[in-house]
Design an enzyme around this catalytic site. Sequence first.
Site: not given
Ligand code: GCO
Length: 472
Positions: A166, A377
Site C-alpha cells: 500500500e 488483504e
Molecule cells: C493496510 C495495511 C494493514 C492494515 C489493514 C487494516 O492494508 O492498511 O496493510 O496494515 O492493518 O489494512 O486496516
Amino acid sequence: MEKITFPKDFIWGCAASAYQVEGAWNEAGKGPSIWDTFVHTPGKIANGETGDITVDHYHRYKEDVALMKELGLDAYRFSTAWARVLPEGTGTANQAGLDFYDRLVDELLKQKIEPYLCLFHWDLPQALQDKGGWTSRDTAYAFADYAQLLTRHLSDRVKVWMTHNEPWVAAMAGHFSGEHAPGLNEPLAGFKALHHIFLSHGLAAEAMRASAKQPLKVGITLNLNPVHPASESKRDREAVKRMDTALNRLQLDPFLKGTSPVQDFALGKILNKSIVQPGDLEKMHTLDILGINYYTRTVVKYDRKFPVVAAVQVQPEGNEYSGMWEIYPEGIYEVLTRVWKDYFSPLHAGLMPASPRSVGEKVDDSGVKVPEIMITENGIPVPDGVDYDGRIRDERRIRYICNHLVQVHRAMEAGVPVKGYFHWSLMDNFEWALGYGPRFGLIYIDYKTLDRTIKDSGLWFAKVIQDNGFEY
Ligand code: GCO
C-alpha cells in the site's frame, strides 16, 4: 444452499506486517523506524498504545507458524523490518536481524507454508527519514540496496517477493494527512513520496532479479477501492473520476502501463517538473504479481473545499458498517473486473481479439506480461469477545469473508484469473493509529497474556481451505 469451489491450485493465506506483530522494537540490534518514533510521540496513537511488544511474534513465531499449520494455510504474507536488517537503513547488515528472518522462513518451509515476503510495510528506518525519507530520491536507491541484500540472503528459499504494501497509504497518510508516520501534512510531499516509492519498486525489481539465487516473482500490493458518486449529479459523477484517478489509476497506471495520470492534478504538474526524471516511469513498469488489498468502497461528493480532488468521501446509509468502514462485498468484484478489463484486455493495448490476455502473456509492446492477480488483504475489525466457554463466536467475520469470497469467485467466473486470497489478518494486532481496538485476526490475542485462541472464523476458514470452497 449454494456451493462454490475454487481451482485446486488456488492459494489460501493470511497476511500480517512486521511492525504490527513482531514487537522487539529495540532488541537484537534493530534500529528505530519512523513508526517507533511516531508511537512514542504523545497523542499520535489511541490510548498511547505502541507496537513495542505488540503480539511478540519475534519471540513466538514458532507457535504462530504452528497455528498457521493448524489453519492449513498454503502461504503466509509477512513483511521484513528494514531497520531490523539495516539499523541505519544502509551500510552494515545486522546479523541478528537476518538470523530472525532465516528462522521465520525456515520454520514456514518446515511446515510447508510458502513465505510471501513483503520488503516494506511502512516502517522506514528513522535514520533515512532524518535524511528526507521518501521525499528524497536517495531513499529509493537505499531501498533497492536493502532489497538486494535480502534477496542475496533469502532468495534460495523465498520465491515470492512484494516490494511494497500500500504505497499510496504510506505516502498519503504519512505525508499528506499526517495520520500515519512520519506525520507530515504537506500535499506535495505525499506526491513526492509516492513517486519515489514507486521508483524504488522498479529499482529493487531490477536489483533483485540480477542477484536472485533462483527465479523469483516480484510483485506489489495496492489498496484499491471502487469509487461511487454520492448522487447522480454531474458534479458528483465528475468527482468520482478525479477520486478514481487519485486513488486507483495513480497506482495502477505506472506499474501496468508505464504512464501516470499525475499531471491531471495541479500538484502533479509541479511534481513532474521537480522530481520526475526521464526513465522513471519505464523503471516502474514491471510486475509479476499484482496484490490487491480490498476492504471497502469509496463514495464521494463534489466539494471544492478539498484539495487536489475537490471531492470528499461520504458514508452512505443502508449498508452494514464495521468500526472502520462500510461493508461492501460487491466492491471486490468491481475492483477485480475493472483491473482486468481496463489493464489487461487487448482493447487497452489497442489489440484484438477482445478476449482478455492470460497470465504471462505480453500485454503490449513494452514486454510487460500480464501479472498474477491475488487478493493480498481483505478483512474486518470486529470487537470480538471471549464467551464463557472460551470460544470467540465471530459470526460477523465469517459472514464478511464468505460474502467477499463469493464475489471473488464471481470475478473468476467472469474471467479474472485470481490466484489466491490472503485474509487480513492471521491474528489480532496493532492497527496503526487506532492501536489495539480494532481486532482483525482469525486468531484472538489476549493482550494481557498474549495467549492465542483460534476464533470461530479461523476454524471456518480452515474448513474452507480443506474443502477448497464452501456452501452458503
Ligand atoms: C493496510 C495495511 C494493514 C492494515 C489493514 C487494516 O492494508 O492498511 O496493510 O496494515 O492493518 O489494512 O486496516
